[in-house]
Each structure stands twice: as structure tokens, then as C-alpha cells.
Write an enzyme that holds these catalytic residues in place. Sequence first.
Site, PDB file in Angstrom:
ATOM      1  N   GLU A 190       0.919  -1.298  -0.096  1.00 25.24           N
ATOM      2  CA  GLU A 190       0.188   0.041  -0.473  1.00 25.24           C
ATOM      3  C   GLU A 190       0.672   0.967  -0.437  1.00 25.24           C
ATOM      4  O   GLU A 190       0.634   2.493  -0.871  1.00 25.24           O
ATOM      5  CB  GLU A 190      -0.786  -0.550   0.788  1.00 25.24           C
ATOM      6  CG  GLU A 190      -1.660  -0.548   1.546  1.00 25.24           C
ATOM      7  CD  GLU A 190      -1.270  -2.460   1.424  1.00 25.24           C
ATOM      8  OE1 GLU A 190      -0.882  -2.626   2.179  1.00 25.24           O
ATOM      9  OE2 GLU A 190      -2.475  -3.063   1.197  1.00 25.24           O
ATOM     10  N   HIS A 259      -9.692  -4.956  10.883  1.00 20.38           N
ATOM     11  CA  HIS A 259     -10.340  -4.504  10.269  1.00 20.38           C
ATOM     12  C   HIS A 259     -11.606  -4.269   9.935  1.00 20.38           C
ATOM     13  O   HIS A 259     -12.259  -3.744   9.069  1.00 20.38           O
ATOM     14  CB  HIS A 259     -10.760  -5.718   9.642  1.00 20.38           C
ATOM     15  CG  HIS A 259      -9.207  -6.821   8.487  1.00 20.38           C
ATOM     16  ND1 HIS A 259      -7.741  -7.262   9.296  1.00 20.38           N
ATOM     17  CD2 HIS A 259      -9.086  -7.430   7.538  1.00 20.38           C
ATOM     18  CE1 HIS A 259      -6.860  -8.266   8.764  1.00 20.38           C
ATOM     19  NE2 HIS A 259      -7.635  -7.882   7.367  1.00 20.38           N
TER      20      HIS A 259
END
Lengths: 456, 332
Positions: A190, A259
Site C-alpha cells: 500500500e 479490519h
Amino acid sequence: MATEILMPALSPTMEEGTLAKWLVKEGDTVSSGDIIAEIETDKATMEFEAVDEGILGRILIAEGTEGVKVNTPIAMLVEEGEDAASATVDSAQSQQPAPADKTLTSESAPAAAKTHPEPDLIPDWPEGTELRQQTVREALRDAMAEEMRRDGEVFLMGEEVAEYQGAYKISQGLLDEFGSKRVIDTPITEHGFTGIAVGSAFGGLRPIVEFMTFNFAMQAIDQIINSAAKTLYMSGGQMGCPIVFRGPNGAAARVGAQHSQDYAAWYAHIPGLKVVMPYSASDAKGLLKSAIRDPNPVIFLENEILYGRSFDVPKLDDFTVPFGKARIWREGSDVTIVSFGIGMSYALEAAEKLAEDGIDAEVIDLRTLRPMDTATVIASVQKTNRCVTVEEGFPVGAIGNHISAVLMQEAFDWLDAPVINCTGKDVPMPYAANLERHALLTTEEVIDAVRKVTYR
Amino acid sequence: MAARKTTPKPNVSSEELTQFYRDMLLIRRFEEKAGQLYGMGLIGGFCHLYIGQEAVVVGLEAAAEDGDKRITSYRDHGHMLACGMDPNGVMAELTGREGGYSKGKGGSMHMFSKEKHFYGGHGIVGAQVPLGAGLAFSDKYRDNGRVTFTYFGDGAANQGQVYETFNMAALWKLPVVFVIENNQYAMGTAQQRSTSTPDLHTRGEAFGIPGEVVDGMDVLAVKVAGKTAVGHCRAGKGPYILEIKTYRYRGHSMSDPAKYRTREEVQKMREERDPIEHVRIMLIEGKHASEDDLKAIDKEIKAVVNASAEFAKESPEPALEELWTDIYAEAT
């Protein structure tokens, strides 16, 4: 013509220092780069180099002197044959210190909003427009496809966006239509691919970066904030960054603490970013198309649970929704419920249940958090005199906190009760099903909050 | 892929050699002046000087073509001058004035010029590396044959995002030259204390990126290596790494007491390896220029630098309204 050597500032914070030691004596020849003295700053002892060439005519401040203010002449440099005692200082070389900062006066600050702007009540599409039912997932895909057809410099990159057709199937079919040049699978890096996308936007392209979830964007947040959001300002307006960062945000179901975070308040904090968090499919479509066309970095926060929900979407060739315009989903007179994204599910459900008990709630979807349509919220509270905010994020520094502050400052006289912020609980997300339900917001909590502010 | 050594060929004209001298001297004198203005409180905050490293940017600019891009870290004044940005605009940005490249809103570490394809000026160590690969991505997307020079230091060479970028740049064959300016100190930490293997030019081997080590105190060697790297990128073969061994004479920033190295080490470099002195001797010994010619250049450069300092002092502070501008771009 003699040159004064001034006490230097040797750190960003130094105002005075100790002239610890002279390493040259009167009569010595010095040239540029020679170390002539040691100076103690607030942090360390530093060597002080000569800039100009000449003969050290006179030492004005003896070594060991403490508290020598920056810019005090400490020695005189003379040219060959010049008499130090009678030397005159070249005033052009005796430089003045930097002008003091002009303090910011109240006139120059943006005037506090005393008169409230009128809310924009124009509907998103003209009356009579044909509608169809579409999921949020389909609406997002259509928005990207339409914008990619419209502009060849728009491209999509992210993990699994191409051959896998999207981890959540948002990019379904895009690889087939646009090819691998414009729909690009990235490695699971990322930080790196976000930086590459931002660089490509500096280079004039219009990237859409899909994060598999915004939880993973924390790996890349330096590039989002320090590079994408701040460069226009740092460059005095030269170097813009037209880019969209999108993906699911907030809790899904049973995926645990790492998450399940809602980043709305994090990104809404940053000047230079625009932040969008749609609830319905029509907003997902219209706002994503606006985001892709926007010349600024846009954070587009989706929600996994909403992806499969269906809503009316207008059948229009080019349907866009402007930023900074809230949508009133339900008009009411007793209380204003303000929410955005999946928070709207709780807000609308609570409003329906409250209606059964005769409490008439107005429900506002902010849709964009930066810019935020506070005018619509203020106008509503001027009517209902009460407000409850609803979001799934953590309670400290929440979007609701900001709305409360705005209402306190700009609608204080209209409030008949303190604003209540309904938020997720102040705990990392647990895995157990019962605990997770309690960690998230419940419709009951919204109903309770409304009862508190309406005293019913 | 094995690292290759280049043998610099002194295949250079009098004009070019003189231009190298002039360009390097401009950076040297400009930085000395910036150090002076800092000492007087006219420049604030962080100010990272490039003195000693001049041959790196001047040599690589000689290998660049029109339209090629460059991006670097916060030690950026030399890069800006070498690519032709106006010394007045750079100095006025250092003093935080309206006439600066960023209207005084960026400072020493944050300047840009679209016209000269200079993309900053970045303050987070290593962050410019993926950004530079992204610029190269935009050129490849447009298939325009341009190359991006992405500069970073030996300190940044240990950042994780550098290796994420190496991987994607090699995978996607991006036309980017990764220029590692190895000045041997990451702030105050000597390379051997921070880096497990000293040969930074081999850091691309795992990704199939060729690299070579270059003498960064020799502007001609830098130019030759730059030509090789640029040729590789323009041929569509993907990225190339140049580890350019250089040395900064001054501290990391202005507030660096430099206790991590000896004065003798710095002095030895200055006396034996100075990149400007190197070219000066070549010019004199090769009879490309006389002492008087060089004195005239020195004088000319001094005048340019003094003028930039005057401009930077006289340019007004930005209007207070500027606080609120350039946060968002308007849709066009």
C-alpha cells in the site's frame, strides 16, 4: 570598507548563545569556510564558519561571553591595509534582522458566520426522472466505467482490481472494457503503490486508488496526507493532486479489531482533502463521478455491508452529486438526526420506530464530511431545536463532536437540549458476535438519545 | 545483474567544462549565502545545505533532456539551481517571501517548478521515491519517452517504501533513474552504523534492476553514468540505480554540531576531492581557461548570488490572505 561578523542563529529556536571560544585572533587572515569560533547554542556547541574573506580586524565580543543575542556584531573583518580602529562598516553589508511576524488580526480571520447561509434544497434529480433499482456495488462500478470512458487519463489501481474483478467485485468487468493499461493489479504494498499513484497525479494523470479496505490505507497514510493533501499548498498552488482513494471503511462483520475501523474523522481532520461517505446507491454513483472529476485528493469511504443494498438510481446520461450538499431523507419537526454512511441505516430505522410513538424526526445525510453542509443542519435545528448525531466511529474526536461544536457556536439560542453523539464504543472491535453487536451502534441507542433530547 | 564500473572518458568540450564550473560554483556560493542569511535570522526552520555534493546534480543535468523530470528530498537547493530555476525565487522562498517559488508557503524543503519539471522538495525521508516512480508511470502511460531522476540519500535507502517502489518500477518497467546520493551520513549516523551491506548500488539486484557506483566528486564521471542510466530507461528496459558517492561538508542541517565525524575528515575531503577544484584544475591545466577567465566567472556568480539575497530580503512577506489560498484547486 569593513564587514561586521554577526552572532549567528545556529538552530531554528536560538535567540542568544555563548561565544565559547575564538579560534582566530586579531590580525589573522580568514577565508570563506574557515572555522573562526565555537558557539554554544541551546542544544550544542557549534563551529562557526566565516562566509566572507578578509583580515580579522577587531574582536568585539570576548570569548566566554554568555547571552550574546543573535545578530549582535561579534567581530570586524577588514580588507588588507585597512585600519581596524577607524574602519567604517558598510551599511549595505550590515544586514537587518528579519522583520517581525505580523500578528494575525481578527479582521483577517474569516468572519465568524453570524448570518447562516441558506441550505440548498434543490433535489438531486428532476421530478419525473425514470428510476431503477441498483445496488451500491453496481452504482460504484458504473460511476468508474462512465468516467473512464469520458477521460482517458483516469485509471484504476489497487490489489485484485483487475483479474480477480475486485476483492468486493466493485471493479467487475472493468479490465475487459479498459485493458491492463488502465486497470492495474498492484502487489500488496500500500505504501509504495499509493506513493506511485500520487506521483502519477503530480504528473497529470487522474488515478483512482482502491484500498481493499481503508484499514490497510494506514500503511500509506503518510503519502495520502503529507504528499497528496499538502503539496498544492506547499507549492503555492502550482502542483495539484487529482486523485481518488476509495474502498470499504468501517466495520464489516466478525473480522476483528484490525479490519473494523471507521476513518471518517481521521481524514475529515485534514485541510487539502475532500472526504465523501455515501449511504445510498445514487449518492455512491453521483458522488464518485464528482470525486473523479475533482482536481483535489478525495477520500471516498464505502461500506462493505452497504455494497449489496439496493436503492433508486436515476436513469440519466451523466448523473453527478455535488460535494458539500447534505440530503434530507425525512422531514420532521421534533428532532434532527444527523448521520452519514452506514450510520444512516440506524438513523432511518430509529426515525420510523419513533414515528410510531408520535415523535417526528428529521433525518439528514451529510454525504460529504469535507466540505460539510452545516447550513442544512443548522436550518433543521432552528426548526426542531434538538439534535442527535449518529456514526459508527470511535467517540473521541468524532464527527458528531464537531457538529455539536458548530451547533453550540452557531445555533446555541435554538437548542432546547444538549446535542447527543451516538457513536461506536470506545473499545477495539471484539470478535465475539454478542460483543461486536454491543461495540457497534444500535438503533435502540439512537432511539434512547432522541427520547433524552425530546424529554419524552 | 552485476554492478558495473564506468570509466569516465574526459570527452568534454571547453564550453561544457566551463559550464560545469559555473553551475557548480553557483550552487556553492548560493549555499554559502543561504548559510549566512540563516545565521542572520533571515532564514528560519530547517535549512539543509548541498555544499560538497555539487557535481552530482550538475553531472546528471548534463545527461538529461528537455522534458525529463526530477524529484528529491529536503536537501534540494542544488537540484533547483542545476535544472535552471531562478536563484531569486529559490532564495526568496528560503526567506519566506512573496517572491519565492511557493509564495513563501513551502520554505527550504518545499519548492516546485512545473516549467522546469522539478517536482519538489519533499520532507519525509524516502517519500519522494514512490512519487518519482509515479511521475515515471505518468510518462510511460503517455509513452512520451521522458525519464524521471529520483534522488534520495543513503539514509533513505533503508526505507521500506523504497523497496516496494523498486519492485513495482522493475515489474512495470518504469523509466526512472534512482539516484542514491551517498554522502555517507544519514543525519549523524555513519553508513556502516546503519546499513548492513555497504554497496547501495546492488540494492536493486533482488528486483533485477542494474546499478553502478559512481565517483560523485567527479562531474564528468557522473555525466557518463547518467547517460548510461538514461539510455537504459529510454530504451524501455525499466529503472536503473546510480549510487553516487559524495560528501557534504556542512552539517545535516544548520543546527548540526557535527560531533559524529572529525574536522580532519572534512578538511581532507575539501582539500583532496573538492569537485569544483577538480574542474578548475582541468580548465587551467588543459588551457581551456585562464585564471583571469575564472576570476571573471567567480565575480559574475557572486553578483548573481548577492542579487538573489537582495531580492530575498526586499521581497515582501506574503499577504495574510495567502494563509487561506491554495488549499483546494478550483475545478477547471
